[in-house]
Design an enzyme around this catalytic site. Structure first.
Site, short mmCIF file in Angstrom:
data_model
loop_
_atom_site.label_atom_id
_atom_site.label_comp_id
_atom_site.label_asym_id
_atom_site.label_seq_id
_atom_site.Cartn_x
_atom_site.Cartn_y
_atom_site.Cartn_z
CB ALA A 66 18.46 27.67 22.23
N GLY A 109 14.07 25.42 23.41
CA GLY A 109 14.92 24.83 24.44
C GLY A 109 14.32 24.93 25.83
CD GLU A 112 14.26 21.04 22.54
OE1 GLU A 112 14.42 20.22 21.63
OE2 GLU A 112 14.84 22.15 22.58
CD GLU A 132 12.88 24.18 18.72
OE1 GLU A 132 13.35 23.95 19.85
OE2 GLU A 132 11.68 23.98 18.42
#
Length: 258
Positions: A66, A109, A112, A132
């Protein structure tokens, strides 16, 4: 055709292609990219002429995570109320099967996002991880839920709690990826898989995907009941009649998606 700033789209035969395209940020997921991804996938999903979607990035990064710069200054209320990644929820609900073609980094992300897809083809250069925790947060786009279902609790716990990366070979052994292929062959192999799926009866493909997803969300008994109901319902289709007749007559089926 819609013009996008963070993704590229195209259609080849019955396959829709979406390429993440933020090269300056290793395809990091920001709100614009996620919104465009959801829009493009929904458009392909609404098109009966598209029977499969391929999602890919660059040779260097599928998506490196992200966008930290976009998130860093946000408050807890901002993240809860604004939810810059809400588009991923819409992306995960498309009926059309999605093949992720992953090369380079698929971290945070990016990992994911790959896990929202139905098939993950990994180049031998791919690297997966949920780092993360090194940023003072935890995975927030499904990493603590989808990763244990894919690789088991203990492998997922190690990855999430340490933040380490694993290479494509380890990811395949762990069950995260469908198959590893040479990087030079990744897109050609993804196209071959997608074309194979897209050649099938579209309503049957939708049904198969829905039944597969149910296996992750229900008990075994409930899933078996759902599968039986869906299986029986498909005998109302013209394509069921055509598929079985083609088998009996030793020819290729000519599906009409009805």
């Amino acid at each position: 055709m819609t013009e996008y700033t963070s993704i590229l789209t195209s259609t080849r035969g019955r396959v829709g292609w979406i390429t993440l395209h933020r090269p300056e940020a290793l395809n990091a997921l920001n709100s614009t990219l996620v919104d465009e991804l959801a829009h493009a996938a929904s458009a392909f999903d609404a098109d009966d002429a598209v029977g499969c979607i391929v999602l890919t990035g660059s040779e260097k990064a599928f998506a490196a995570g992200a966008d930290i710069k976009e998130m860093e200054g946000k408050s807890s209320r901002d993240m809860a109320m604004q939810n810059p990644f809400v588009g991923l929820e819409a992306f995960s609900r498309v009926r059309t099967p999605v093949v992720a073609a992953v090369a380079g980094y698929a971290l945070g992300g990016g990992c994911e996002l790959a896990m929202t897809c139905d098939i993950i083809l990994a180049a031998d250069t791919a690297r997966f991880g949920q780092p993360e925790i090194t940023l003072g947060v935890i995975p927030g786009l499904g990493g603590t839920q989808r990763l244990p279902r894919a690789v088991g609790y203990y492998k997922a716990a190690e990855l999430v709690l340490t933040g380490r990366m694993m290479d494509a070979a380890e990811a395949e052994r762990a069950g995260l990826v469908s198959r590893v292929v040479p990087a030079a062959d990744l897109l050609a192999e993804a196209e071959k898989v997608a074309e194979t799926i897209a050649a099938k009866s579209l309503p049957v493909v939708y049904a198969a995907k829905e039944a597969l997803r149910a296996s992750l969300e229900t008990t075994a008994a409930e899933g078996l009941r759902f599968e039986k109901q869906v299986f029986s319902s498909l005998f109302a289709l013209d394509d069921q009649k055509e598929g079985m007749a083609a088998f009996r007559e030793k020819r290729s089926a000519n599906f009409t998606h009805r």
